[in-house]
Scaffold this motif. Structure first.
Motif, PDB file in Angstrom:
ATOM      1  N   THR A  14       1.121  -1.218   0.114  1.00  0.00           N
ATOM      2  CA  THR A  14       0.425   0.297   0.217  1.00  0.00           C
ATOM      3  C   THR A  14       0.677   1.053   0.051  1.00  0.00           C
ATOM      4  O   THR A  14       2.239   0.836   0.432  1.00  0.00           O
ATOM      5  CB  THR A  14      -0.717   0.140   1.024  1.00  0.00           C
ATOM      6  N   GLN A  15       0.506   2.052  -0.102  1.00  0.00           N
ATOM      7  CA  GLN A  15       0.845   3.662  -0.162  1.00  0.00           C
ATOM      8  C   GLN A  15       1.582   3.544   0.664  1.00  0.00           C
ATOM      9  O   GLN A  15       2.412   4.796   0.959  1.00  0.00           O
ATOM     10  CB  GLN A  15       0.481   4.621  -1.117  1.00  0.00           C
ATOM     11  N   GLU A  16       0.502   3.905   2.112  1.00  0.00           N
ATOM     12  CA  GLU A  16       0.726   3.589   3.607  1.00  0.00           C
ATOM     13  C   GLU A  16       1.923   3.156   4.427  1.00  0.00           C
ATOM     14  O   GLU A  16       3.266   3.459   4.616  1.00  0.00           O
ATOM     15  CB  GLU A  16       0.023   3.327   4.725  1.00  0.00           C
ATOM     16  N   THR A  17       2.313   1.278   3.297  1.00  0.00           N
ATOM     17  CA  THR A  17       4.011   1.002   3.942  1.00  0.00           C
ATOM     18  C   THR A  17       4.830   1.704   2.645  1.00  0.00           C
ATOM     19  O   THR A  17       5.696   1.324   3.681  1.00  0.00           O
ATOM     20  CB  THR A  17       3.028   0.041   2.455  1.00  0.00           C
ATOM     21  N   LEU A  18       4.466   2.243   1.213  1.00  0.00           N
ATOM     22  CA  LEU A  18       5.659   2.565   0.969  1.00  0.00           C
ATOM     23  C   LEU A  18       6.172   3.968   1.743  1.00  0.00           C
ATOM     24  O   LEU A  18       7.105   4.268   1.697  1.00  0.00           O
ATOM     25  CB  LEU A  18       5.171   3.309  -0.561  1.00  0.00           C
ATOM     26  N   SER A  19       5.456   4.882   2.467  1.00  0.00           N
ATOM     27  CA  SER A  19       5.427   5.982   3.049  1.00  0.00           C
ATOM     28  C   SER A  19       6.520   5.507   4.749  1.00  0.00           C
ATOM     29  O   SER A  19       7.343   6.076   4.825  1.00  0.00           O
ATOM     30  CB  SER A  19       4.465   6.530   3.923  1.00  0.00           C
TER      31      SER A  19
END
Length: 263
Positions: free
Chosen positions: A172-177
Motif C-alpha cells: 500500500t502507499q502507507e507501506t511505501l511511506s
C-alpha cells in the motif's frame, strides 16, 4: 527430526554442515508469516528467531516523533533476530512482514544452546551480521544522496527479489511511506511519476504492479552495489560453512531473482 534437505529454503541454514544443522533441526518449526504481521517490535525482548523460506520482511526504525524508515529487507538469505545471539536481547528495530510466506522458527534459548556447541553456527551468525551491516551502510548513504524516486525503485527491486513470483506486489502507499520515511503526499506524487514512466503498470488498491526493466532503469546504483556486496559476503561465508571452516567473509544475498529458492 527435520530432514537435511528441507533446509534448502534458507541460505544460512543450507550452508551449515549436516552435523551442525542437526543441533537446530529438532527445534525448528515451520510457520506461516502473514502480510503486515509484526515478528518483533523495537524495544521488545527477542524470544524467537525466524529463518525465512519465502517472503520479505522489513526492518523498520522508529523515531520518537513517530516517523519510520526501513533500514533493511530480509528474505531467504537471512534471518530475523539472529544478531541477538551476539549478546543484545532487545530488538533495536521492528520486523514487519511485507511479502507473506513461510519461515523456520526457533526460540532464542534453543538457538543459543546450539551455537555454544557449534563453531559453524557461530560463524553463520557472523556471516549474516556482516551482510546486514553492508545493507545498513549502503541504505544510509542512499537515503542521504539519492532521490525518493530512485530509493523507491531500489526498495521495490529488493522486495521483488524476495517475492513469491509475479510482478504484483502487495504494498500500500502507507507501506511505501513507512519504507521511505516520507509523507503519504510525497509517495502519491512519486507513484504517479513512476506510473507515467510505466515503471509501475498499475496501482490497484493495496497492490503495485511493476515493470522490472523500467524499474531497474530508475533505481540508483545502490541496488546493484548492495546486491553484489551481500551476494559476495553470503556466498563466501556459506562456502566456508559447507566445508566446516569458520567463515572469513560475509554472506550471500539474492541480489537478483536468479537466487530464488523454494521451501
Amino acid at each position: 527430526m527435520m530432514d537435511h534437505a528441507t533446509r534448502v529454503g534458507n541460505l544460512l541454514l543450507t550452508a551449515l554442515p549436516p552435523a551442525d544443522f542437526a543441533l537446530l533441526a529438532l527445534h525448528l518449526r515451520k510457520v506461516v508469516i502473514e502480510r503486515d504481521s509484526v515478528l518483533v517490535r523495537s524495544g521488545d525482548r527477542i524470544e524467537q528467531l525466524f529463518f525465512p523460506l519465502k517472503g520479505a520482511i522489513a526492518d523498520i526504525t522508529e523515531l520518537p516523533n513517530g516517523q519510520t524508515v526501513a533500514t533493511a529487507i530480509i528474505g531467504h538469505e537471512g534471518a530475523v533476530g539472529l544478531t541477538s545471539s551476539l549478546g543484545a536481547s532487545v530488538s533495536p528495530t521492528t520486523a514487519v512482514v511485507r511479502i507473506p510466506g513461510t519461515a523456520l522458527q526457533i526460540s532464542r534459548a534453543q538457538f543459543l544452546a546450539a551455537q555454544h556447541r557449534s563453531p559453524a553456527i557461530a560463524s553463520m551468525v557472523q556471516v549474516f551480521t556482516m551482510s546486514l551491516l553492508a545493507q545498513l551502510q549502503q541504505v544510509a548513504a542512499c537515503n542521504a544522496l539519492h532521490s525518493v524516486e530512485a530509493r523507491l525503485a531500489r526498495w521495490l527491486l529488493h522486495i521483488h527479489d524476495r517475492a513469491n513470483g509475479g510482478d504484483l506486489l502487495p504494498l500500500t502507499q502507507e507501506t511505501l511511506s513507512e519504507l521511505l520515511g516520507v509523507r503519504r503526499t510525497t509517495v502519491t506524487h512519486v507513484v504517479s511519476t513512476m506510473r507515467a514512466s510505466r515503471a509501475l503498470k498499475s496501482n490497484r488498491r493495496g497492490q503495485l504492479e511493476i515493470d522490472r526493466p523500467r524499474l531497474e532503469a530508475l533505481a540508483c546504483e545502490c541496488y546493484q552495489v548492495m546486491s553484489r556486496e551481500i551476494d559476495r559476503i553470503v556466498s563466501r561465508g556459506a562456502i566456508g560453512l559447507v566445508h566446516g571452516a569458520p567463515a572469513r567473509g560475509a554472506s550471500h544475498l539474492p541480489g537478483s531473482r536468479r537466487a530464488g529458492t523454494s521451501s
